[in-house]
Design an enzyme around this catalytic site. Structure first.
Site, PDB file in Angstrom:
ATOM      1  N   SER B 306      94.136  32.794  80.731  1.00 20.59           N
ATOM      2  CA  SER B 306      92.922  32.025  81.004  1.00 20.59           C
ATOM      3  C   SER B 306      93.041  31.290  82.348  1.00 20.59           C
ATOM      4  CB  SER B 306      92.696  31.027  79.871  1.00 20.59           C
ATOM      5  OG  SER B 306      91.665  30.159  80.202  1.00 20.59           O
ATOM      6  N   TRP B 309      92.799  33.820  85.118  1.00 22.69           N
ATOM      7  CA  TRP B 309      91.423  34.307  85.269  1.00 22.69           C
ATOM      8  C   TRP B 309      90.684  33.455  86.303  1.00 22.69           C
ATOM      9  CZ3 TRP B 309      86.716  31.908  84.673  1.00 22.69           C
ATOM     10  CH2 TRP B 309      85.589  32.748  84.630  1.00 22.69           C
ATOM     11  N   HIS B 310      90.998  32.147  86.327  1.00 24.29           N
ATOM     12  CA  HIS B 310      90.278  31.251  87.241  1.00 24.29           C
ATOM     13  C   HIS B 310      90.621  31.475  88.704  1.00 24.29           C
ATOM     14  CE1 HIS B 310      89.427  29.074  83.506  1.00 24.29           C
ATOM     15  NE2 HIS B 310      88.355  28.666  84.152  1.00 24.29           N
ATOM     16  N   GLY B 311      91.784  32.011  88.980  1.00 23.05           N
ATOM     17  CA  GLY B 311      92.099  32.258  90.383  1.00 23.05           C
ATOM     18  C   GLY B 311      93.532  32.679  90.579  1.00 23.05           C
ATOM     19  N   PHE B 465      85.038  32.039  90.988  1.00 29.05           N
ATOM     20  CA  PHE B 465      85.836  32.764  90.005  1.00 29.05           C
ATOM     21  C   PHE B 465      85.151  34.056  89.682  1.00 29.05           C
ATOM     22  CE2 PHE B 465      86.625  28.192  88.696  1.00 29.05           C
ATOM     23  CZ  PHE B 465      87.649  28.063  89.592  1.00 29.05           C
TER      24      PHE B 465
END
Lengths: 333, 465
Positions: B306, B309-311, B465
């Protein structure tokens, strides 16, 4: 139907009243006053400035001294201080001027007008003895208290601060109340400023308000403020000349309106004709350093005229090259 | 108007109109990246159709993995390639080896993580037999590119959104009005709360060396409200806009800062992503069933993924890991499902225990956000060290009192609506006084947006994102 229309009308009035109340609340308490837009315009005090202030600075032979004057535009409002004009100019000249120590004294201050700039100039010129003075002139430097070289009486100053008195016309009935509301409503003043701001970024100026006056009448030959401003600039150039300094008058453009620069045509003409009439002034209209390419490259925000880091870099390069050229001329002479 | 009154006779024409609008919306940013959406659409549509006709399990698995590899491959190249290459080079250099690989000079297409996950959910659901593959290409293409939620979510499940493209949509005034109210609340969150907080957060985070611990704490608090106002504000605008078109998107935020433990926080924050990872990663890995080590492993995997996923930055990974560390004690002591209801339901003020739990959970999230906001790990650790310094108790250099007042007003509004769909949902009261108070409130919100919006345009954080 009438009932519905009446209700809608009442709702609209209620809507305006809420707006009036919130605008007044905002004006009274300045709700978002402590914004980083202001924090970012903190004064950057250099060690050199402290030395000059405390009288510890002694001008030396073989130094290249440059003094920078102006307001937050040249001081670097809203940008990281390491990219501000004076620092970039210092590095630029340092790299170019071989065998010479470069000293760039930044005496610019946010919110300075021509009077403040002249006062600072008069104080620092004999103490720093610069070879070059860069006076970054902003079109709104003419606003605020301007009393010229000789200070006028307090009454005269007060008069200059107050808007010209208008003769009130007698209005009657509904018109009278509408005029009263118009005059006293903070919401109308706020909305009008908001609309004018939006129109201005699109190159449209309504024939009311400060900006219109600035671009249309404040720089007229008969304007007292402009006459006094010219007097101070002329005096500053003369003082520079008398100690062998070069006086560079750099006209700053409004960086969010680079593509709408025609709005400033009157100011351009006034400054140019003033500078042309004085041989001690080296005049540069900064707009011509930025009129190629996209205006958005050089602005911080579309509603704010302050230059961004790229603009500071370009100004430093342009004026740095000018100084180097002048230095070469000096050496050859 | 065009949608409801001109093209309303045919769902197909309405879908085509939405598709064109969505492509124009996305292409406005950069038309070249439309090709990525088209590739994703074509691949998953074709694989969906083929999955239905596949006769063997092996063939079905190949199709599923083709979709996963293509979608994640495109995402990987654009979002993670440089991160991996740079870290490989660093790791090899540390061991004394030379490793050379080109760094790509590419920009991250807006919203790629969102629509990639959305299309993946379709293929996985079709593979699992939870959803019948669609034969309507226009409906599927519109589902992938649906403009209100295309660039920052909510990440819709095909099982919820896709069927809405097949059924006739009729205009409902009450739904449209509530959609407009939700949009208004979203604009308030974004333009008044998030953008004003952003000024302070940016100033303090960028110059953290110049400020005392108390100011740094304010900076972290500002970013906490910035990210919430920004992201949940976008979600409100997206959900509200969709409702104007007759679509119901899933709820993405459920007032997460009133959570009493970190498990509740994660049930209320970015719900569409959390449930996506729960359904497609956590549960297939075994979830919380199995032994202690498996539970710990799965918790870390889901939070690390998770975060990633954001960066492509270690800060996001550490942010994920920190949340896993917060979450594990709650889960292992089997208290992760203690707070399933709304806090202080039926009461205006929470009890002391709830207040303490909310403050504690909120403080943990504020600290975690420091990693999320920081440029790199050094920045984050130095920032945290700066907070926990003797200067924490000195008067802060920056004290935005006016903004604090606005935030307090905002929190009160959210608190009063904590059991509703959004912070401006109308209360059901027949009394006339409530009606006028509600009207007054709307006027106040509209004027607040006009007067107190941050002047500088600030982009939505989650677009990146």
């Amino acid at each position: 139907m009438i009932n519905k229309g009446f209700k809608l009308g009442l709702y609209f009035i209620l809507f305006l009243l809420v707006g009036e109340l919130l605008v007044r609340l905002d004006r009274e308490f300045d709700v978002l006053d402590n914004s980083p837009k202001k924090i970012a315009i903190q004064v950057d005090e250099s060690t050199l400035l402290s030395e000059v202030d405390s009288g510890l600075f002694l001008p030396k032979e073989g130094e290249l001294r440059v003094m920078v004057i102006g307001d937050s535009y040249i001081h670097g409002g809203g940008i990281n201080k390491k990219y501000k004009f004076a620092r970039v100019l210092d590095s630029f000249l340092d790299a170019q001027a071989v065998n010479q120590k470069v000293q760039v004294l930044d005496i610019s201050r946010p919110s300075n007008n021509t009077q403040d700039n002249f006062n600072s100039f008069s104080y620092y010129l004999p103490r720093f003895k610069p070879h070059y003075v860069i006076w970054a002139y902003n079109f709104n430097d003419i606003l605020g208290p301007i009393s010229g070289i000789q200070h006028k009486s307090e009454n005269a100053q007060k008069e200059a601060l107050e808007p010209p008195k208008k003769l009130a016309k007698d209005s009657k009935g509904l018109k009278k109340y509408i005029l009263k509301v118009y005059k006293h409503s903070e919401l109308i003043a706020y909305a009008s400023a908001l609309i004018q701001k939006e129109l201005k970024v699109n190159g449209i100026v309504l024939p009311v308000g400060d900006f219109y006056n600035l671009t249309h009448s404040t720089y007229s030959p008969s304007s007292e403020k402009w006459i006094l401003s010219q007097e101070m600039l002329r005096e500053a150039a003369y003082q520079c000349d008398s100690i062998g300094s070069k006086f560079i008058l750099y006209q700053l453009p409004e960086f969010n309106l680079l593509e709408k620069h025609k709005l400033f045509a009157g100011i351009d003409d006034a400054l140019k004709s003033f500078a042309d009439s004085n041989q001690s002034i080296q005049f540069k209209n900064g707009y011509f350093d930025f009129n190629k390419g996209k205006g958005s490259q050089f602005m911080i925000s579309k509603y704010d005229g302050h230059p961004n880091e790229s603009a500071h870099a370009r100004m430093a390069e342009v004026l740095g090259l000018h100084i180097i050229k002048e230095q070469k001329k000096r050496i050859n002479n | 108007m065009l949608y409801w009154f001109v093209t309303n006779r045919s769902i197909k024409i309405q879908n085509i109109l939405l598709l064109i609008a969505s492509y124009i919306f996305y292409g406005w940013w950069d038309w070249k990246f439309l090709s990525l959406i088209l590739i994703s659409t074509l691949v998953d549509y074709t694989i969906g159709v083929k999955l239905e006709g596949a006769s063997t399990e092996r063939e079905r698995k190949i199709l599923l993995w083709s979709s996963i590899l293509i979608n994640l491959g495109v995402l990987g190249i654009f979002k993670y390639y440089n991160f991996f290459v740079e870290n490989f080079i660093e790791a090899f250099t540390a061991f004394g080896f030379q490793f050379n690989a080109p760094i790509l000079n590419i920009i991250l297409p807006v919203g790629i993580s969102f629509y990639t996950f959305q299309t993946l959910s379709y293929t996985i659901d079709v593979y699992k037999g939870k959803l019948a593959p669609t034969k309507d290409f226009i409906a599927f293409a519109t589902f992938v590119s649906f403009f209100p939620q295309l660039v920052a979510g909510p990440i819709e499940r095909a099982s919820n959104l896709l069927p809405q493209f097949y059924t006739k949509r009729s205009f409902d005034k009450a739904t449209a009005v509530d959609g407009l109210r939700q949009m208004l609340w979203g604009f308030f969150k974004k333009m008044v709360i998030a953008d004003n907080c952003a000024y302070f957060a940016n100033e303090i985070f960028n110059n953290y060396n110049d400020y005392s611990g108390s100011t740094l704490a304010i900076g972290a608090l500002m970013f906490t409200f910035q990210i919430y106002g920004d992201f949940s504000g976008y979600s409100d605008i997206a959900i509200g806009t969709s409702r104007l078109f007759g679509f119901n998107l899933m709820k993405n935020f459920a007032f997460p800062y009133f959570s009493r433990d970190i498990a509740e926080f994660w049930r209320r924050w970015h719900i569409s992503l959390s449930t996506w990872f729960r359904d497609y990663v956590y549960i297939p890995l075994g979830g919380s069933k199995g032994g202690l080590s498996l539970k710990i492993r799965n918790t870390f995997i889901i939070f690390l993924v998770s975060g990633f996923w954001h960066g492509a930055n270690w800060t996001f990974i550490v942010w994920g890991a920190l949340n896993a560390i917060y979450f594990l004690p709650v889960m292992l002591s089997k208290r992760n499902r203690n707070n399933l209801d709304t806090v202080a339901l039926g009461r205006l003020v929470p009890n002391f225990r709830d207040i303490m739990s909310i403050v504690f959970t909120f403080s943990l999230t504020v600290l975690a956000w420091v990693f999320f906001r920081a440029e790199n790990l050094d920045h984050a650790f130095n920032y945290l060290a700066g907070i926990f310094h003797a200067t924490l108790f000195q008067r802060p250099e920056i004290l935005p009192l006016g903004l604090f007042c606005l935030i307090i007003g905002f929190v009160i509004m959210e608190w009063l609506h904590r059991n509703q769909e959004h912070g401006l949902q109308k209360f059901e009261h027949s009394h006339r006084v409530y009606k006028y108070m509600d009207l007054l409130l709307i006027f106040v919100i509209v004027w607040s947006i006009i007067i107190w919006n941050a002047q500088k345009e600030v982009e939505f954080i989650y677009f990146q994102f």
